[in-house]
Scaffold this motif. Structure first.
Motif, PDB file in Angstrom:
ATOM      1  N   LEU A  39      47.850  -5.334  81.940  1.00 22.34           N
ATOM      2  CA  LEU A  39      48.764  -6.428  81.601  1.00 22.34           C
ATOM      3  C   LEU A  39      47.973  -7.678  81.237  1.00 22.34           C
ATOM      4  N   VAL A  40      48.240  -8.218  80.061  1.00 23.28           N
ATOM      5  CA  VAL A  40      47.552  -9.419  79.583  1.00 23.28           C
ATOM      6  C   VAL A  40      48.516 -10.601  79.661  1.00 23.28           C
ATOM      7  N   ASP A  41      47.993 -11.763  79.978  1.00 25.75           N
ATOM      8  CA  ASP A  41      48.803 -12.958  80.181  1.00 25.75           C
ATOM      9  C   ASP A  41      48.814 -13.819  78.914  1.00 25.75           C
ATOM     10  N   ASP A  42      50.004 -14.134  78.409  1.00 33.54           N
ATOM     11  CA  ASP A  42      50.165 -15.051  77.264  1.00 33.54           C
ATOM     12  C   ASP A  42      49.558 -14.528  75.959  1.00 33.54           C
ATOM     13  N   LEU A  43      49.490 -13.241  75.790  1.00 36.80           N
ATOM     14  CA  LEU A  43      48.980 -12.676  74.543  1.00 36.80           C
ATOM     15  C   LEU A  43      50.128 -12.521  73.556  1.00 36.80           C
ATOM     16  N   GLY A  44      50.006 -13.171  72.400  1.00 39.53           N
ATOM     17  CA  GLY A  44      51.062 -13.124  71.412  1.00 39.53           C
ATOM     18  C   GLY A  44      51.146 -11.797  70.684  1.00 39.53           C
ATOM     19  N   TRP A  45      52.302 -11.565  70.072  1.00 42.74           N
ATOM     20  CA  TRP A  45      52.566 -10.301  69.367  1.00 42.74           C
ATOM     21  C   TRP A  45      51.532 -10.018  68.289  1.00 42.74           C
ATOM     22  N   ARG A  46      51.031 -11.043  67.627  1.00 41.60           N
ATOM     23  CA  ARG A  46      50.083 -10.825  66.535  1.00 41.60           C
ATOM     24  C   ARG A  46      48.653 -11.224  66.924  1.00 41.60           C
ATOM     25  N   ASP A  47      48.360 -11.217  68.200  1.00 43.59           N
ATOM     26  CA  ASP A  47      47.017 -11.573  68.670  1.00 43.59           C
ATOM     27  C   ASP A  47      46.085 -10.367  68.763  1.00 43.59           C
ATOM     28  N   VAL A  48      46.486  -9.250  68.188  1.00 42.45           N
ATOM     29  CA  VAL A  48      45.731  -7.996  68.251  1.00 42.45           C
ATOM     30  C   VAL A  48      45.545  -7.479  66.825  1.00 42.45           C
ATOM     31  N   GLY A  49      44.398  -6.898  66.558  1.00 46.38           N
ATOM     32  CA  GLY A  49      44.101  -6.419  65.211  1.00 46.38           C
ATOM     33  C   GLY A  49      45.145  -5.465  64.677  1.00 46.38           C
ATOM     34  N   CYS A  50      45.527  -4.465  65.464  1.00 46.12           N
ATOM     35  CA  CYS A  50      46.485  -3.468  64.972  1.00 46.12           C
ATOM     36  C   CYS A  50      47.904  -4.006  64.889  1.00 46.12           C
ATOM     37  N   PHE A  51      48.135  -5.224  65.390  1.00 50.48           N
ATOM     38  CA  PHE A  51      49.426  -5.887  65.222  1.00 50.48           C
ATOM     39  C   PHE A  51      49.359  -6.985  64.167  1.00 50.48           C
ATOM     40  N   GLY A  52      48.221  -7.120  63.489  1.00 47.35           N
ATOM     41  CA  GLY A  52      48.176  -8.015  62.340  1.00 47.35           C
ATOM     42  C   GLY A  52      47.201  -9.160  62.370  1.00 47.35           C
ATOM     43  N   SER A  53      46.481  -9.368  63.480  1.00 50.04           N
ATOM     44  CA  SER A  53      45.547 -10.490  63.494  1.00 50.04           C
ATOM     45  C   SER A  53      44.371 -10.221  62.557  1.00 50.04           C
ATOM     46  N   GLU A  54      44.038 -11.232  61.764  1.00 49.07           N
ATOM     47  CA  GLU A  54      42.901 -11.133  60.850  1.00 49.07           C
ATOM     48  C   GLU A  54      41.698 -11.924  61.362  1.00 49.07           C
ATOM     49  N   PHE A  55      41.856 -12.572  62.508  1.00 49.14           N
ATOM     50  CA  PHE A  55      40.759 -13.388  63.050  1.00 49.14           C
ATOM     51  C   PHE A  55      40.215 -12.826  64.357  1.00 49.14           C
ATOM     52  N   TYR A  56      41.089 -12.462  65.278  1.00 51.82           N
ATOM     53  CA  TYR A  56      40.642 -11.904  66.559  1.00 51.82           C
ATOM     54  C   TYR A  56      40.248 -10.438  66.367  1.00 51.82           C
ATOM     55  N   GLU A  57      39.149 -10.050  66.995  1.00 53.51           N
ATOM     56  CA  GLU A  57      38.654  -8.674  66.882  1.00 53.51           C
ATOM     57  C   GLU A  57      38.953  -7.904  68.163  1.00 53.51           C
ATOM     58  N   THR A  58      39.706  -6.820  68.030  1.00 58.77           N
ATOM     59  CA  THR A  58      40.140  -6.036  69.194  1.00 58.77           C
ATOM     60  C   THR A  58      39.957  -4.538  68.933  1.00 58.77           C
ATOM     61  N   PRO A  59      38.729  -4.076  68.730  1.00 57.58           N
ATOM     62  CA  PRO A  59      38.519  -2.662  68.375  1.00 57.58           C
ATOM     63  C   PRO A  59      38.973  -1.680  69.445  1.00 57.58           C
ATOM     64  N   ASN A  60      38.880  -2.051  70.711  1.00 59.18           N
ATOM     65  CA  ASN A  60      39.265  -1.117  71.768  1.00 59.18           C
ATOM     66  C   ASN A  60      40.782  -0.977  71.886  1.00 59.18           C
ATOM     67  N   ILE A  61      41.495  -2.091  71.704  1.00 57.96           N
ATOM     68  CA  ILE A  61      42.959  -2.015  71.693  1.00 57.96           C
ATOM     69  C   ILE A  61      43.420  -1.228  70.470  1.00 57.96           C
ATOM     70  N   ASP A  62      42.780  -1.466  69.338  1.00 62.80           N
ATOM     71  CA  ASP A  62      43.133  -0.737  68.117  1.00 62.80           C
ATOM     72  C   ASP A  62      42.900   0.766  68.291  1.00 62.80           C
ATOM     73  N   LYS A  63      41.824   1.119  68.978  1.00 68.00           N
ATOM     74  CA  LYS A  63      41.529   2.533  69.241  1.00 68.00           C
ATOM     75  C   LYS A  63      42.592   3.140  70.153  1.00 68.00           C
ATOM     76  N   LEU A  64      43.034   2.369  71.136  1.00 66.50           N
ATOM     77  CA  LEU A  64      44.087   2.856  72.030  1.00 66.50           C
ATOM     78  C   LEU A  64      45.348   3.175  71.236  1.00 66.50           C
ATOM     79  N   ALA A  65      45.662   2.313  70.257  1.00 62.08           N
ATOM     80  CA  ALA A  65      46.846   2.545  69.425  1.00 62.08           C
ATOM     81  C   ALA A  65      46.711   3.836  68.611  1.00 62.08           C
ATOM     82  N   LYS A  66      45.500   4.134  68.153  1.00 60.73           N
ATOM     83  CA  LYS A  66      45.280   5.358  67.387  1.00 60.73           C
ATOM     84  C   LYS A  66      45.445   6.611  68.248  1.00 60.73           C
ATOM     85  N   ASN A  67      45.258   6.454  69.552  1.00 60.99           N
ATOM     86  CA  ASN A  67      45.363   7.591  70.465  1.00 60.99           C
ATOM     87  C   ASN A  67      46.671   7.596  71.263  1.00 60.99           C
ATOM     88  N   GLY A  68      47.539   6.606  70.975  1.00 61.90           N
ATOM     89  CA  GLY A  68      48.798   6.515  71.700  1.00 61.90           C
ATOM     90  C   GLY A  68      49.933   6.163  70.760  1.00 61.90           C
TER      91      GLY A  68
END
Length: 548
Positions: A39-68
């Motif tokens: 659980l992450v605190d105050d993380l916005g819907w688009r604060d993750v690469g696979c949800f559309g962020s072009e500035f923040y880098e989140t390769p591990n979250i993106d990998k989780l999405a590919k496997n889930g």
């Protein structure tokens, strides 16, 4: 004895031994799945690469999405944290358990027409929490990080958790991310970063409990303020920002109070050129500034450190050979902090350091933490489970915090507790490829004034593609078609009176069904004492904190 007889004798002995062993060591059922709730605190819907962020880098979250499975219509039960956390651990709407605001909650001020509802100051003891339900079935249970559901004696160990790190700190925010952390018996070593240290302790818990089913509620303080990124990552994002092409969007846009003095779409931008709207405070017409760009290097560094934390957890599960037998949930508790915190209404933010007060942009969503708009309640969510039918898929069915309780029991093959998680619906069918849930609507109730804007208190309902917001001061309603208008820019309540009436009636009926408490008139209300008119407000000594 011939060789043939010797072999026959040896074979007979081997068979006898095998039978004896089989009689002693009967086959055991497979071990129930572990659960890591990240659980992450105050993380916005688009604060993750696979949800559309072009500035923040989140390769591990993106990998989780590919496997889930990635859920793009995932909602928090509230736009601030404590109610959401109470809902996911109880399986009930915050209104049903009267925990509808962050704890301890906002103070009342003379310019507010209504009184904030008094809420339970802890998750009620009579609620069987998700941790208690799992513990009763043989799970080890631990929370690492943020609790924020009551101070001692109502700490996590009184609600089903075997341990809490950092023990003795139940508030909803850290004091510092760089050591010393200044937390009880949890100061850290020189050079340590809080997100990293909590992850190290979480990994040790996994290591120590790998041979029994465990529930790790890894509830990060990040990315809640103070907005302090890890130094090496801050330097990385400074360079990335310098190399980035100029953003053509305005850095901020205005939001007002739709219940009393709504702004037009044009005014939200053009008024910024007026000198009266300069600076960072509560501005004329009850407006505040909302961040429109993802360019905060401190916050970007916090996001990547949090992503590294998830990567370390996944690597540990893999090393121990338990990754496939572990359910992993990734989700945020509410939208990103795109508006400043004005728990003290007269507060003026330093214009030289806006990155200390504005984390991120939630675009294309409107609003932020503290708002009923999508930017406050729509959150990123990913579930990885061995029973997922189509890893890497996206689910667009609306889901909400209360659903986690029955869903995790269901995925773990445990009996459901329908009398407890009365407001949750299992999402297991969605993970297995189904396209809908048997639910008419999702509801929200916030009978409080927000620290993050001057909007009236209110509630909301989403049914199908429609979302209605009702404000409590003057009864104003807004209706949006989220399929056509994700940014909630075009209120269609006047063009669709029948749908507006239908959803308003549904919202009122739901409030009555859950026993939602409504706001009473503020006996100390004085018209014209708004902070932007020059009236000063301080937090009285001994009053509730205004820093959430």
């Amino acid at each position: 004895m011939t060789i043939k007889r010797i072999l026959s004798t040896l074979l007979a002995v081997a068979v006898t031994a095998t039978v004896s062993i089989a009689q002693v060591k009967k086959p055991t059922a497979s071990k129930p799945p572990n659960i890591v709730f990240f659980l992450v605190d105050d993380l916005g819907w688009r604060d993750v690469g696979c949800f559309g962020s072009e500035f923040y880098e989140t390769p591990n979250i993106d990998k989780l999405a590919k496997n889930g499975v990635k859920f793009t219509n995932s909602y928090s039960a509230c736009h601030v944290c404590s109610p959401t956390r109470a809902s996911l651990l109880s399986g009930k709407y915050p209104a049903r358990i009267n925990l509808t605001d962050w704890l301890p909650g906002r103070n009342d001020f003379a310019y507010q027409k209504l009184q904030n509802v008094e809420v339970n100051q802890q998750i009620p003891y009579e609620e069987t929490t998700l941790a208690e339900a799992l513990k009763a079935k043989g799970y080890s249970t631990a929370i690492v990080g943020k609790w924020h559901l009551g101070e001692a004696p109502s700490d996590p160990t009184k609600h089903g958790f075997d341990m809490h790190i950092p023990a003795g700190w139940s508030k909803g925010w850290p004091l510092a991310y760089d050591a010393p952390f200044k937390l009880p018996n949890y100061d850290g070593k020189p050079g340590e970063y809080l997100t990293d240290r909590l992850t190290t302790d979480a990994l040790q818990y996994i290591e120590d409990h790998r041979d029994q089913p465990f529930f790790l509620y890894f509830s990060h303080f990040a990315v809640h303020d103070p907005i302090e990124g890890r130094k090496d990552l801050v330097e990385k994002y400074k360079k990335k920002l310098a190399a980035k092409s100029a953003d053509k969007r305005p850095p901020y846009i205005l939001e007002g109070n739709p219940d009393s003095d709504p702004l037009t779409i044009e005014e939200r931008v053009t008024l910024l050129t007026d000198s009266a709207y300069k600076g960072f405070s509560q501005l004329p017409r009850g407006t505040v500034k909302v961040k429109q760009r993802q360019d905060n290097v401190q916050f970007a560094a916090m996001v990547e450190a949090m992503d590294e934390s998830l990567g370390r957890v996944m690597e540990k599960l893999k090393q121990l050979g338990i990754e496939e037998n572990t359910i992993v949930v990734f989700v945020s508790d509410n939208g990103g902090m795109s508006a400043g915190n004005f728990g003290r209404p007269s507060k003026v933010l330093d214009p030289r350091t806006p990155d200390k007060h504005f984390s991120t942009s939630n675009l294309p969503l409107r609003g932020a933490k503290g708002w009923m708009y999508e930017g406050g309640i729509r959150v990123p969510m990913i579930v990885k489970w061995s029973g997922v039918k189509s890893p890497g898929s996206t689910c667009t069915v609306p889901v909400v915090s209360m659903d986690f309780f029955p869903s995790l029991l269901d995925m773990a093959g445990l009996p459901l507790l329908p009398q407890q998680h009365v407001d949750g619906v299992s999402i297991k069918p969605l993970l297995q490829g189904k396209k809908k849930l048997e639910r008419e609507a999702i509801y929200w109730h916030f009978p409080h004034y927000s620290n993050h804007g001057m909007q009236s208190p209110g509630g909301a309902v989403r049914a199908g593609k429609y979302k209605l917001i009702e404000y409590y001061e003057n009864g104003t309603v807004q209706l949006y078609d989220l399929e056509k208008d994700l940014g909630e820019l075009n209120d269609i309540s006047k063009q669709n009176p029948a749908k507006t009436k239908e959803l308003t009636a549904m919202l009122h009926a739901w409030r009555q069904s859950v026993g939602a408490k409504m706001m009473a008139p503020n006996p100390d209300y004085v018209a014209g004492r708004e902070p932007w008119k020059g009236f000063k407000y301080d937090i009285p000594a001994g009053a509730k904190s205004g820093n959430h």
